[in-house]
Design a protein around this motif. Structure first.
Motif, mmCIF file in Angstrom:
data_model
loop_
_atom_site.group_PDB
_atom_site.id
_atom_site.type_symbol
_atom_site.label_atom_id
_atom_site.label_comp_id
_atom_site.label_asym_id
_atom_site.label_seq_id
_atom_site.Cartn_x
_atom_site.Cartn_y
_atom_site.Cartn_z
ATOM 1 N N ALA A 43 1.101 11.233 -10.404
ATOM 2 C CA ALA A 43 0.099 12.411 -10.392
ATOM 3 C C ALA A 43 0.601 13.643 -10.802
ATOM 4 C CB ALA A 43 -0.385 12.417 -8.951
ATOM 5 N N GLN A 44 2.100 13.887 -10.772
ATOM 6 C CA GLN A 44 3.121 14.815 -11.078
ATOM 7 C C GLN A 44 3.195 14.777 -12.371
ATOM 8 O OE1 GLN A 44 6.363 15.152 -8.409
ATOM 9 N NE2 GLN A 44 5.080 14.743 -6.794
ATOM 10 N N ASP A 45 3.097 13.732 -13.265
ATOM 11 C CA ASP A 45 3.336 13.502 -14.441
ATOM 12 C C ASP A 45 2.090 13.790 -15.624
ATOM 13 O OD1 ASP A 45 3.840 12.815 -17.438
ATOM 14 O OD2 ASP A 45 5.230 11.281 -16.549
ATOM 15 N N GLU A 46 2.111 15.058 -16.154
ATOM 16 C CA GLU A 46 0.712 15.172 -16.826
ATOM 17 C C GLU A 46 0.344 14.113 -17.930
ATOM 18 O OE1 GLU A 46 0.905 18.663 -19.558
ATOM 19 O OE2 GLU A 46 3.093 18.701 -19.329
ATOM 20 N N PHE A 47 1.106 13.342 -18.124
ATOM 21 C CA PHE A 47 0.970 12.517 -19.440
ATOM 22 C C PHE A 47 0.540 11.016 -18.749
ATOM 23 C CE2 PHE A 47 3.756 15.624 -21.312
ATOM 24 C CZ PHE A 47 2.932 16.236 -22.480
ATOM 25 N N ALA A 48 0.917 10.873 -17.296
ATOM 26 C CA ALA A 48 0.530 9.614 -16.910
ATOM 27 C C ALA A 48 -0.916 9.609 -16.257
ATOM 28 C CB ALA A 48 1.475 9.415 -15.941
ATOM 29 N N ASP A 49 -1.327 8.380 -15.922
ATOM 30 C CA ASP A 49 -2.713 8.082 -15.444
ATOM 31 C C ASP A 49 -2.476 7.315 -14.219
ATOM 32 O OD1 ASP A 49 -5.085 7.710 -14.536
ATOM 33 O OD2 ASP A 49 -6.022 6.685 -16.391
ATOM 34 N N PRO A 50 -2.461 8.010 -12.957
ATOM 35 C CA PRO A 50 -2.249 7.210 -11.630
ATOM 36 C C PRO A 50 -3.376 6.301 -11.278
ATOM 37 C CG PRO A 50 -3.204 9.443 -11.477
ATOM 38 C CD PRO A 50 -2.779 9.605 -12.733
ATOM 39 N N GLU A 51 -4.514 6.312 -12.034
ATOM 40 C CA GLU A 51 -5.475 5.384 -11.678
ATOM 41 C C GLU A 51 -5.419 4.254 -12.879
ATOM 42 O OE1 GLU A 51 -7.428 5.304 -9.301
ATOM 43 O OE2 GLU A 51 -6.348 7.181 -8.485
ATOM 44 N N ASP A 52 -4.389 4.144 -13.527
ATOM 45 C CA ASP A 52 -4.289 2.981 -14.495
ATOM 46 C C ASP A 52 -3.350 1.880 -14.044
ATOM 47 O OD1 ASP A 52 -3.739 1.435 -16.815
ATOM 48 O OD2 ASP A 52 -2.926 2.951 -18.184
ATOM 49 N N PRO A 53 -3.860 0.604 -13.801
ATOM 50 C CA PRO A 53 -3.172 -0.357 -13.182
ATOM 51 C C PRO A 53 -1.827 -0.801 -14.005
ATOM 52 C CG PRO A 53 -5.318 -0.748 -13.036
ATOM 53 C CD PRO A 53 -5.362 0.191 -13.933
ATOM 54 N N GLU A 54 -1.894 -0.453 -15.341
ATOM 55 C CA GLU A 54 -0.778 -0.812 -16.137
ATOM 56 C C GLU A 54 0.470 -0.027 -15.967
ATOM 57 O OE1 GLU A 54 -1.608 -1.468 -20.329
ATOM 58 O OE2 GLU A 54 -2.149 -3.671 -19.895
ATOM 59 N N SER A 94 0.805 -1.092 0.076
ATOM 60 C CA SER A 94 0.014 0.053 0.107
ATOM 61 C C SER A 94 0.807 1.246 0.185
ATOM 62 C CB SER A 94 -0.995 0.060 1.178
ATOM 63 O OG SER A 94 -1.836 1.026 1.159
ATOM 64 N N GLU A 95 2.087 1.293 0.913
ATOM 65 C CA GLU A 95 2.907 2.338 0.900
ATOM 66 C C GLU A 95 3.616 2.546 -0.624
ATOM 67 O OE1 GLU A 95 5.679 2.021 3.771
ATOM 68 O OE2 GLU A 95 3.882 2.411 5.538
ATOM 69 N N ALA A 96 4.048 1.374 -1.191
ATOM 70 C CA ALA A 96 4.609 1.400 -2.485
ATOM 71 C C ALA A 96 3.779 1.963 -3.503
ATOM 72 C CB ALA A 96 5.239 -0.055 -2.675
ATOM 73 N N PHE A 97 2.453 1.612 -3.308
ATOM 74 C CA PHE A 97 1.420 2.075 -4.398
ATOM 75 C C PHE A 97 1.057 3.368 -4.601
ATOM 76 C CE2 PHE A 97 -2.979 3.357 -4.713
ATOM 77 C CZ PHE A 97 -3.310 2.981 -6.154
ATOM 78 N N GLN A 98 1.240 3.944 -3.164
ATOM 79 C CA GLN A 98 0.975 5.295 -2.608
ATOM 80 C C GLN A 98 2.056 6.064 -3.242
ATOM 81 O OE1 GLN A 98 -2.308 6.496 -1.812
ATOM 82 N NE2 GLN A 98 -1.244 8.408 -2.623
ATOM 83 N N ALA A 99 3.264 5.680 -2.959
ATOM 84 C CA ALA A 99 4.357 6.430 -3.518
ATOM 85 C C ALA A 99 4.368 6.359 -5.107
ATOM 86 C CB ALA A 99 5.562 5.780 -3.060
ATOM 87 N N MET A 100 4.231 5.558 -5.666
ATOM 88 C CA MET A 100 3.999 5.581 -7.208
ATOM 89 C C MET A 100 2.860 6.416 -7.673
ATOM 90 S SD MET A 100 5.154 4.667 -10.244
ATOM 91 C CE MET A 100 6.456 3.780 -9.412
ATOM 92 N N HIS A 101 1.761 6.262 -6.739
ATOM 93 C CA HIS A 101 0.511 7.222 -7.321
ATOM 94 C C HIS A 101 0.925 8.633 -7.429
ATOM 95 C CE1 HIS A 101 -3.365 8.977 -7.025
ATOM 96 N NE2 HIS A 101 -3.991 7.923 -7.390
ATOM 97 N N ASP A 102 1.528 8.955 -6.087
ATOM 98 C CA ASP A 102 1.966 10.333 -6.229
ATOM 99 C C ASP A 102 2.929 10.844 -7.101
ATOM 100 O OD1 ASP A 102 0.440 10.462 -3.703
ATOM 101 O OD2 ASP A 102 2.355 10.396 -2.683
ATOM 102 N N GLN A 103 3.840 9.831 -7.582
ATOM 103 C CA GLN A 103 4.786 10.253 -8.699
ATOM 104 C C GLN A 103 4.246 10.356 -9.910
ATOM 105 O OE1 GLN A 103 8.177 7.524 -8.641
ATOM 106 N NE2 GLN A 103 8.307 7.615 -10.906
#
Length: 296
Positions: A35-46, A24-33
């Motif tokens: 979210a800072q990329d305008e071309f990335a989708d933090p809700e995309d599992p891939e 969960s911590e690893a997921f949240q760290a990646m989610h935050d990362q």
């Protein structure tokens, strides 16, 4: 939180919760990362799969677990979290691997909630360490640790270590934080132990039999690694060919396997005085592997 969980329960309860907290911590760290990329989708599992990070559904995230720590249904909530993680298509490697028996009546839910609260105060994933720091919880290593329970020698060794740590904890010899660190260290050591198979050129089943044969140091000294590896390979090959469905119920079938193992050990020069104990351990290992392979 002393006296609430038996030593034998920590293996399945504590390590499972450590896994949930860590990913969960690893997921949240990646989610935050992301979210800072305008071309990335933090809700995309891939996006997470591409970075070798588990996608964690909302109901399986630690924040949800923590919010319900005092709920009488905390056991089911954790089981549901495990199920949800396994159900995610990008978490294919976890199917059938995670523990899902936290709702069992014999597990004290008050103490389970206290354990959740305790873990909530510990940071288990350090994003600064990168993938190397969290290597022992990558998809491949998690599956290997679960499969490692099939190795009777390794399972016994880690069980004894775990019970010793829990005994020290209940005796007030170590603090809660030290107990958590001991569990994390065990998880790392389990990965390192599983990696021995790669170093020895053995698959998981062969490594289990190798460990059974090498349990006696004298055998290892007499035969050496190469010969024990060969015996382990032959044992797996021959047992797979000769084991029948009813071998556990028929003494004649078990006798056939004992004879088979005895002949293989004799053929490769396994020390005769050590053979009886080795045969017993090899058969125990065979039974463990077969029980995992049997339909659930």
């Amino acid at each position: 939180m002393r006296g609430g969980l038996e030593p034998s329960e920590y293996k399945h309860v504590a390590l499972g919760l450590i896994f949930l907290k860590y990913i969960s911590e690893a997921f949240q760290a990646m989610h935050d990362q992301l979210a800072q990329d305008e071309f990335a989708d933090p809700e995309d599992p891939e996006e997470y799969l591409a970075e070798n990070v588990f996608w964690v559904p909302e109901t399986a995230r630690w924040s949800h677990i923590q919010q319900n720590a005092r709920s009488e249904n905390i056991g089911k909530i954790i089981d549901d979290a495990m199920e949800a993680i396994e159900a995610e298509p990008t978490n294919e490697t976890l199917k059938g691997v995670l523990p899902k028996n936290y709702a069992r009546p014999t597990l004290d839910k008050t103490m389970l909630g206290e354990l959740v609260d305790l873990f909530s105060n510990i940071k288990m994933h350090d994003s600064a360490e990168g993938k190397r720091g969290g290597e022992f919880f990558t998809p491949r290593s998690v599956v290997r640790k679960a499969r490692q329970q099939r190795n009777v020698v390794e399972a016994k060794a880690f069980s004894e270590r775990l019970q010793a740590a829990v005994a020290r904890y209940h005796a007030n010899a170590i603090t809660s934080l030290e107990m958590i660190q001991e569990l994390i260290d065990m998880a790392k050591d389990m990965k390192a132990s599983a990696d021995r198979g790669d170093d020895l050129g053995l698959n998981e089943e062969e490594l289990a039999f190798y460990d059974a044969l090498a349990q006696n140091q004298s055998a290892l000294e007499v035969l050496g690694n190469d010969e024990l590896r060969q015996i382990a390979h032959v044992l797996v090959e021959q047992l797979q060919k000769n084991v029948t469905v009813d071998w556990q119920r028929k003494e004649s079938a078990r006798a056939k396997l004992r004879v088979l193992v005895r002949r293989i050990l004799k053929k490769y020069g396994y020390p005769p005085d050590l053979a009886p104990a080795a045969i017993s351990l090899v058969l125990s290992q065979a039974e463990t592997l077969l029980s995992w392979q049997a339909p659930q």
